[in-house]
Design an enzyme around this catalytic site. Structure first.
Site, short mmCIF file in Angstrom:
data_model
loop_
_atom_site.label_atom_id
_atom_site.label_comp_id
_atom_site.label_asym_id
_atom_site.label_seq_id
_atom_site.Cartn_x
_atom_site.Cartn_y
_atom_site.Cartn_z
N TRP A 1 0.82 -1.21 0.00
CA TRP A 1 0.00 0.00 0.00
C TRP A 1 0.85 1.26 0.00
O TRP A 1 0.57 2.21 -0.72
CB TRP A 1 -1.00 0.00 1.16
CG TRP A 1 -2.12 -0.98 0.92
CD1 TRP A 1 -2.45 -2.05 1.71
CD2 TRP A 1 -3.04 -1.00 -0.18
NE1 TRP A 1 -3.52 -2.72 1.16
CE2 TRP A 1 -3.90 -2.11 0.02
CE3 TRP A 1 -3.22 -0.19 -1.31
CZ2 TRP A 1 -4.93 -2.43 -0.88
CZ3 TRP A 1 -4.25 -0.52 -2.21
CH2 TRP A 1 -5.09 -1.62 -1.99
N LYS B 1 -13.01 -1.25 5.94
CA LYS B 1 -12.33 -2.14 6.88
C LYS B 1 -12.87 -1.97 8.30
O LYS B 1 -13.29 -2.92 8.91
CB LYS B 1 -10.82 -1.90 6.85
CG LYS B 1 -10.14 -2.62 5.69
CD LYS B 1 -9.61 -1.72 4.63
CE LYS B 1 -9.16 -2.50 3.41
NZ LYS B 1 -8.28 -1.72 2.56
N ASP C 1 -1.98 6.75 6.10
CA ASP C 1 -3.03 5.91 5.51
C ASP C 1 -3.49 4.93 6.58
O ASP C 1 -2.88 3.88 6.78
CB ASP C 1 -2.47 5.16 4.29
CG ASP C 1 -3.49 4.20 3.68
OD1 ASP C 1 -4.62 4.09 4.22
OD2 ASP C 1 -3.14 3.55 2.68
C1 LIG Z 1 -7.64 -1.32 1.50
C2 LIG Z 1 -6.52 -0.35 1.58
C3 LIG Z 1 -6.32 0.64 0.58
C4 LIG Z 1 -7.18 0.73 -0.67
O1 LIG Z 1 -8.45 1.12 -0.38
P1 LIG Z 1 -9.50 1.41 -1.56
O2 LIG Z 1 -10.66 1.94 -0.79
O3 LIG Z 1 -9.78 0.11 -2.24
O4 LIG Z 1 -8.92 2.41 -2.45
C5 LIG Z 1 -5.28 1.52 0.75
N1 LIG Z 1 -4.47 1.46 1.81
C6 LIG Z 1 -4.63 0.54 2.78
C7 LIG Z 1 -3.70 0.51 3.96
C8 LIG Z 1 -5.66 -0.40 2.69
O5 LIG Z 1 -5.83 -1.32 3.65
#
Ligand SMILES: *Cc1c(COP(=O)(O)O)cnc(C)c1O
Length: 362
Positions: free
Chosen positions: A103, A197, A173
């Site tokens: 990521w 999540k 993030d």
């Molecule tokens: C799931 C995730 C993403 C991507 O998320 P989207 O909503 O599919 O764009 C980015 N960073 C992390 C750490 C994630 O767990």
């Protein structure tokens, strides 16, 4: 009758059953209005009240100070990878990025059209089994911001500290850790997270941004992706994902009822401890992540004999343990144990893992 199974999906992930039951109960008739909440205007006073309450509950849960704006956007964390430089670079040309896995690497790649992503540190050479130490971070004093991913969802690698970026704004993030434990929001310039999540269903992206960082978006930034414009319009510059926002509000309520993020952190730590202990005590399962960087949200493990993977997954499913397959890029297994996954699910998984090992390995 309870037909719900234990769901270890990495995302879109499990939601609290109590939240889904409440949503079900008011699906056809919200607030005795004779319609569903998803059937009214986002500008309706009742809906405006709903989102204001959702934001104040989130502020209460996370202790968000008044000099931070909370934006409820669309596009997922992936859109934020590009929106961060678009909104935060201003007249600067580079930002610092820590590379700890898939990521954070995607965030770095998305920066390219807008400026230079300077690598503050990377643990690629160690196979991303640990995070860099603070003393290993090469920080530029004139960087627009420092970006990192506190929890790499795919490998199950987590920071055990918050990087000190000095006067440079820290951007995180938090897609897979937000609301899982208390944090000090004042350590961050921007926190962002996709909802699917630990917040609610997919479709909503949370951006928590310090006010002084607003207002330097590049002229080419589309209005709905301009932080300052969304902040000035209460995230309603255009039609927001109204049902997801409503459901996120129900999740915030549920978290407050559980005792808030301090209580969640204790429950989450206990769940992770149980699972890592089972892995460490076994001969069949292993996790190679440096112990202090093991994720409490995404527990990854491999089987000593890969040819058992398919059987493991198949029998887990028969036992009501769903979505344990690791990400396609890394293989193995991954149990995502976000807030909505109860300790009973982890206990059931551990019992299954022990039993599987006895039958097929030990
Ligand atoms: C799931 C995730 C993403 C991507 O998320 P989207 O909503 O599919 O764009 C980015 N960073 C992390 C750490 C994630 O767990």
């Amino acid at each position: 009758m309870n037909t719900r199974q234990f769901n270890f999906s990495a995302g879109p992930a499990a939601l609290p059953t109590a939240v889904l039951e409440l949503a079900q109960a008011e699906m056809l008739d919200w607030q005795s209005r004779g319609l569903s909440v998803m059937e009214i205007s986002h500008r309706h006073p009742a809906y405006m009240a709903l989102v204001q309450q959702a934001e104040s509950k989130l502020r209460q849960l996370m202790g968000i100070p008044s000099n931070y704006k909370v934006l409820f956007l669309q596009g997922g964390a992936t859109a934020q990878f590009a929106l961060l430089p678009m909104n935060l670079l201003g007249i600067k040309t580079h930002a610092d990025y820590v590379d700890t896995g898939i990521w954070s690497a995607k965030a770095i790649a998305a920066m390219a059209p807008y400026g230079v992503a300077s690598e503050a540190a990377s643990t690629a050479s160690s196979g991303y089994l640990k995070v860099p130490a603070q003393s290993d971070l090469k920080l530029n004093k004139d960087a627009a911001y420092l970006h990192y991913c506190p929890n790499e969802t795919i490998s199950g690698l987590a920071f055990d500290y918050v990087p000190d970026s000095g006067a440079v704004p820290l951007v995180a993030d938090m897609s897979s850790t937000i609301l899982s434990e208390p944090i000090d929001v004042t350590q961050f310039g921007v926190i962002y997270a996709g909802a699917q999540k630990n917040i609610g269903p997919a479709g909503l992206t949370l951006v928590i941004v310090r006010e002084d960082l607003l207002g330097s978006a590049q002229a080419t930034t589309p209005n709905p992706f301009n932080y300052a414009m969304q902040a000035a319009n209460d995230s309603m510059l255009n039609t927001p994902p109204t049902y997801t926002w409503y459901l996120a509000g129900l999740v915030f309520d549920w978290l407050l009822k559980q005792g808030g993020l301090g209580a969640m952190a204790e429950i989450n730590a206990a769940k992770a401890r149980l699972l890592y202990q089972a892995i460490d005590e076994s001969q069949l399962y292993s996790n190679k992540i440096s112990v202090s960087n093991r994720s409490k949200m995404n527990v990854t493990f491999t089987l000593a004999d890969k040819t058992l993977d398919a059987k493991f997954l198949q029998q887990a499913e028969i036992n009501g343990l769903l979505n344990l397959k690791g990400h396609r890029s890394v293989g193995g297994m991954r149990a995502s144990i976000y807030n909505a996954v109860p300790e009973a699910a982890v206990r059931a998984l551990v019992a299954f893992m022990n039993d599987f090992e006895t039958r097929h390995w030990a």
